[in-house]
Design a protein around this motif. Structure first.
Motif, PDB file in Angstrom:
ATOM      1  N   LEU A 185      13.799   8.272  -0.807  1.00 22.75           N
ATOM      2  CA  LEU A 185      12.908   7.132  -1.000  1.00 22.75           C
ATOM      3  C   LEU A 185      12.196   7.218  -2.339  1.00 22.75           C
ATOM      4  CD1 LEU A 185      11.043   6.788   2.438  1.00 22.75           C
ATOM      5  CD2 LEU A 185      13.171   5.701   1.716  1.00 22.75           C
ATOM      6  N   ASN A 186      12.258   6.150  -3.115  1.00 21.91           N
ATOM      7  CA  ASN A 186      11.392   5.960  -4.274  1.00 21.91           C
ATOM      8  C   ASN A 186      10.435   4.826  -3.916  1.00 21.91           C
ATOM      9  OD1 ASN A 186      12.468   7.907  -6.003  1.00 21.91           O
ATOM     10  ND2 ASN A 186      14.070   6.542  -6.717  1.00 21.91           N
ATOM     11  N   VAL A 187       9.158   5.139  -3.716  1.00 21.64           N
ATOM     12  CA  VAL A 187       8.199   4.159  -3.223  1.00 21.64           C
ATOM     13  C   VAL A 187       7.398   3.594  -4.382  1.00 21.64           C
ATOM     14  CG1 VAL A 187       6.245   3.739  -1.698  1.00 21.64           C
ATOM     15  CG2 VAL A 187       8.031   5.358  -1.016  1.00 21.64           C
ATOM     16  N   GLU A 188       7.364   2.278  -4.471  1.00 18.46           N
ATOM     17  CA  GLU A 188       6.642   1.577  -5.526  1.00 18.46           C
ATOM     18  C   GLU A 188       5.578   0.695  -4.877  1.00 18.46           C
ATOM     19  OE1 GLU A 188       7.578  -1.662  -9.085  1.00 18.46           O
ATOM     20  OE2 GLU A 188       9.203  -0.627  -8.051  1.00 18.46           O
ATOM     21  N   VAL A 189       4.303   0.949  -5.175  1.00 17.46           N
ATOM     22  CA  VAL A 189       3.208   0.146  -4.629  1.00 17.46           C
ATOM     23  C   VAL A 189       3.062  -1.118  -5.471  1.00 17.46           C
ATOM     24  CG1 VAL A 189       0.739   0.064  -4.126  1.00 17.46           C
ATOM     25  CG2 VAL A 189       2.022   2.174  -3.733  1.00 17.46           C
ATOM     26  N   ASP A 190       3.141  -2.271  -4.806  1.00 15.64           N
ATOM     27  CA  ASP A 190       3.077  -3.556  -5.490  1.00 15.64           C
ATOM     28  C   ASP A 190       2.274  -4.528  -4.626  1.00 15.64           C
ATOM     29  OD1 ASP A 190       3.402  -5.930  -6.803  1.00 15.64           O
ATOM     30  OD2 ASP A 190       5.594  -5.838  -6.928  1.00 15.64           O
ATOM     31  N   PRO A 191       1.014  -4.795  -4.977  1.00 12.66           N
ATOM     32  CA  PRO A 191       0.173  -5.694  -4.162  1.00 12.66           C
ATOM     33  C   PRO A 191       0.749  -7.096  -4.011  1.00 12.66           C
ATOM     34  CG  PRO A 191      -1.151  -4.479  -5.765  1.00 12.66           C
ATOM     35  CD  PRO A 191       0.289  -4.242  -6.122  1.00 12.66           C
ATOM     36  N   VAL A 205       0.851  -1.189   0.000  1.00  7.39           N
ATOM     37  CA  VAL A 205       0.000   0.000   0.000  1.00  7.39           C
ATOM     38  C   VAL A 205       0.889   1.242   0.000  1.00  7.39           C
ATOM     39  CG1 VAL A 205      -1.903  -1.134   1.204  1.00  7.39           C
ATOM     40  CG2 VAL A 205      -0.126   0.027   2.534  1.00  7.39           C
ATOM     41  N   GLU A 206       0.316   2.354  -0.386  1.00  2.48           N
ATOM     42  CA  GLU A 206       1.058   3.618  -0.377  1.00  2.48           C
ATOM     43  C   GLU A 206       1.409   3.982   1.065  1.00  2.48           C
ATOM     44  OE1 GLU A 206       3.184   6.291  -1.809  1.00  2.48           O
ATOM     45  OE2 GLU A 206       1.754   5.606  -3.329  1.00  2.48           O
ATOM     46  N   LEU A 207       2.656   4.409   1.285  1.00  2.00           N
ATOM     47  CA  LEU A 207       3.071   4.849   2.613  1.00  2.00           C
ATOM     48  C   LEU A 207       2.618   6.287   2.835  1.00  2.00           C
ATOM     49  CD1 LEU A 207       6.744   3.497   2.790  1.00  2.00           C
ATOM     50  CD2 LEU A 207       4.627   2.328   3.426  1.00  2.00           C
ATOM     51  N   ASP A 208       2.156   6.585   4.052  1.00  2.00           N
ATOM     52  CA  ASP A 208       1.797   7.970   4.327  1.00  2.00           C
ATOM     53  C   ASP A 208       3.060   8.745   4.702  1.00  2.00           C
ATOM     54  OD1 ASP A 208       2.378   7.585   7.103  1.00  2.00           O
ATOM     55  OD2 ASP A 208       0.321   6.971   7.521  1.00  2.00           O
ATOM     56  N   GLU A 209       2.921  10.058   4.847  1.00  2.00           N
ATOM     57  CA  GLU A 209       4.092  10.905   5.068  1.00  2.00           C
ATOM     58  C   GLU A 209       4.822  10.566   6.364  1.00  2.00           C
ATOM     59  OE1 GLU A 209       5.461  12.925   2.860  1.00  2.00           O
ATOM     60  OE2 GLU A 209       3.889  12.152   1.544  1.00  2.00           O
ATOM     61  N   GLU A 210       4.087  10.219   7.415  1.00  2.00           N
ATOM     62  CA  GLU A 210       4.724   9.867   8.678  1.00  2.00           C
ATOM     63  C   GLU A 210       5.517   8.570   8.545  1.00  2.00           C
ATOM     64  OE1 GLU A 210       6.002   9.765  12.641  1.00  2.00           O
ATOM     65  OE2 GLU A 210       5.331  11.371  11.296  1.00  2.00           O
ATOM     66  N   GLN A 211       4.984   7.582   7.818  1.00  2.00           N
ATOM     67  CA  GLN A 211       5.710   6.333   7.600  1.00  2.00           C
ATOM     68  C   GLN A 211       6.980   6.578   6.783  1.00  2.00           C
ATOM     69  OE1 GLN A 211       2.287   4.312   5.866  1.00  2.00           O
ATOM     70  NE2 GLN A 211       2.304   2.800   7.522  1.00  2.00           N
ATOM     71  N   LYS A 212       6.873   7.435   5.773  1.00  2.00           N
ATOM     72  CA  LYS A 212       8.054   7.760   4.975  1.00  2.00           C
ATOM     73  C   LYS A 212       9.109   8.468   5.836  1.00  2.00           C
ATOM     74  CE  LYS A 212       5.590   8.299   0.569  1.00  2.00           C
ATOM     75  NZ  LYS A 212       5.169   9.261  -0.482  1.00  2.00           N
ATOM     76  N   ARG A 213       8.642   9.382   6.700  1.00  2.00           N
ATOM     77  CA  ARG A 213       9.584  10.121   7.544  1.00  2.00           C
ATOM     78  C   ARG A 213      10.317   9.171   8.482  1.00  2.00           C
ATOM     79  NH1 ARG A 213      10.363  11.719  12.322  1.00  2.00           N
ATOM     80  NH2 ARG A 213       8.458  10.739  13.100  1.00  2.00           N
ATOM     81  N   ARG A 214       9.586   8.252   9.109  1.00  2.00           N
ATOM     82  CA  ARG A 214      10.195   7.307  10.042  1.00  2.00           C
ATOM     83  C   ARG A 214      11.146   6.354   9.331  1.00  2.00           C
ATOM     84  NH1 ARG A 214       5.240   4.778  13.136  1.00  2.00           N
ATOM     85  NH2 ARG A 214       6.915   3.486  14.032  1.00  2.00           N
ATOM     86  N   LEU A 215      10.747   5.881   8.131  1.00  2.00           N
ATOM     87  CA  LEU A 215      11.614   4.969   7.380  1.00  2.00           C
ATOM     88  C   LEU A 215      12.884   5.691   6.937  1.00  2.00           C
ATOM     89  CD1 LEU A 215      12.201   2.278   6.035  1.00  2.00           C
ATOM     90  CD2 LEU A 215      10.770   2.986   4.097  1.00  2.00           C
ATOM     91  N   THR A 216      12.737   6.938   6.483  1.00  2.00           N
ATOM     92  CA  THR A 216      13.900   7.722   6.068  1.00  2.00           C
ATOM     93  C   THR A 216      14.861   7.929   7.233  1.00  2.00           C
ATOM     94  OG1 THR A 216      12.617   8.861   4.364  1.00  2.00           O
ATOM     95  CG2 THR A 216      14.650   9.925   5.093  1.00  2.00           C
ATOM     96  N   ALA A 217      14.309   8.256   8.404  1.00  2.00           N
ATOM     97  CA  ALA A 217      15.143   8.477   9.587  1.00  2.00           C
ATOM     98  C   ALA A 217      15.878   7.207   9.985  1.00  2.00           C
ATOM     99  CB  ALA A 217      14.284   8.986  10.741  1.00  2.00           C
ATOM    100  N   TRP A 218      15.190   6.065   9.926  1.00  2.00           N
ATOM    101  CA  TRP A 218      15.816   4.784  10.275  1.00  2.00           C
ATOM    102  C   TRP A 218      16.950   4.437   9.311  1.00  2.00           C
ATOM    103  CZ3 TRP A 218      15.128  -0.172   7.704  1.00  2.00           C
ATOM    104  CH2 TRP A 218      15.754  -1.227   8.392  1.00  2.00           C
ATOM    105  N   LEU A 219      16.698   4.633   8.010  1.00  2.00           N
ATOM    106  CA  LEU A 219      17.729   4.328   7.015  1.00  2.00           C
ATOM    107  C   LEU A 219      18.909   5.289   7.160  1.00  2.00           C
ATOM    108  CD1 LEU A 219      15.447   3.615   3.924  1.00  2.00           C
ATOM    109  CD2 LEU A 219      16.830   1.940   5.162  1.00  2.00           C
TER     110      LEU A 219
END
Length: 269
Positions: free
Chosen positions: A231-237, A207-221
């Motif tokens: 981050l380049n996010v690709e939605v793939d069911p 599913v598409e990541l929301d802005e808070e999820q992207k922020r947390r993932l970016t900070a962790w990485l």
């Protein structure tokens, strides 16, 4: 580039950096792409200008005669530095100029506050091409004139992406230089990201990541790698749940599909 060519690239980049600050970066990028294209077309000229047995000043003078008044001074000085350097193979000369053309375009995008847009748009265009085999076939067809491809790209992307994005996409489509379209876009994307010395992480999620999820993932990485990460996010069911992150050759896979595949591999072993 490694060995001799790697050292030569560093020397040319130093000259480029010394002249690019006062140059029109958009014009500099276009000039370097044009010269790289010239060297690709004129094999004899490229071999002569990359021949380590020829005196450096002789090669520099040839470049002055060919290009003075036709490209800007910053591009001329960069090309002179490139032909004065020693390369492991003739093709490295054009490779270096193309690379610096992308760097100049990236710097122009950064100055315009559009560097993030360019990174995202190169990635998204790659996904569009993947999803449209007919479009990819036309853009990759050597029989279709470059001018026709540029017209098609202008109609598809003109006014919808940053000017630098369109410039880079046109360049990689019309001058693939032996690369697939996907590989060319990935190389350009990596150079754009390097403008801020950032890593590029391709994230696949169900599913598409929301802005808070992207922020947390970016900070962790960022904490994990010690560098900024784009981050380049690709939605793939097909991933079923969780997400995967690929940075270069490294894969972090938390997807359900990935876990199922790991179980299968273990059972097969």
């Amino acid at each position: 580039m490694r060995g001799v060519s790697g050292a030569s690239l560093a020397e040319v980049e130093e000259r480029f950096n010394s002249v690019a600050g006062s140059a029109d970066l958009g014009a500099l990028s276009g000039d370097l792409f044009a010269v790289a294209d010239l060297f690709d077309r004129e094999h004899g000229l490229r071999r002569a200008l990359s021949d380590p047995a020829r005196p450096a000043e002789q090669k520099a003078q040839t470049v002055r005669v060919l290009l003075e008044g036709k490209v800007g001074d910053a591009a001329l000085q960069t090309v002179i530095a490139a032909v004065e350097a020693k390369w492991a193979r003739a093709g490295d000369l054009a490779d270096a100029l193309e690379r610096l053309g992308v760097v100049a375009a990236s710097a122009a995008a950064e100055a315009a506050g559009q560097l993030d847009d360019v990174e995202d748009e190169l990635f998204r265009f790659g996904r569009i091409v993947d999803a449209n085999p007919e479009l990819r076939a036309v853009l990759a067809d050597y029989g279709v004139p470059g001018a026709r491809k540029e017209e098609l790209l202008e109609s598809l992307l003109g006014g919808k992406v940053a000017p630098v994005s369109l410039q880079l996409i046109k360049q990689v489509v019309t001058h693939p230089r032996g690369r697939s379209l996907e590989r060319g876009l990935a190389e350009y994307g990596g150079l754009v990201a390097a403008q801020r010395q950032r890593l590029v992480a391709v994230v696949r999620s169900a599913v598409e990541l929301d802005e808070e999820q992207k922020r947390r993932l970016t900070a962790w990485l960022r904490a994990s790698y010690g560098r900024d990460v784009h981050l380049n996010v690709e939605v793939d069911p097909r991933v079923l749940g969780g997400f995967s992150v690929r940075i270069g050759d490294e894969l972090i896979d938390t997807t359900i599909a990935g876990r199922i595949e790991e179980v299968r591999r273990r059972l097969a072993g």
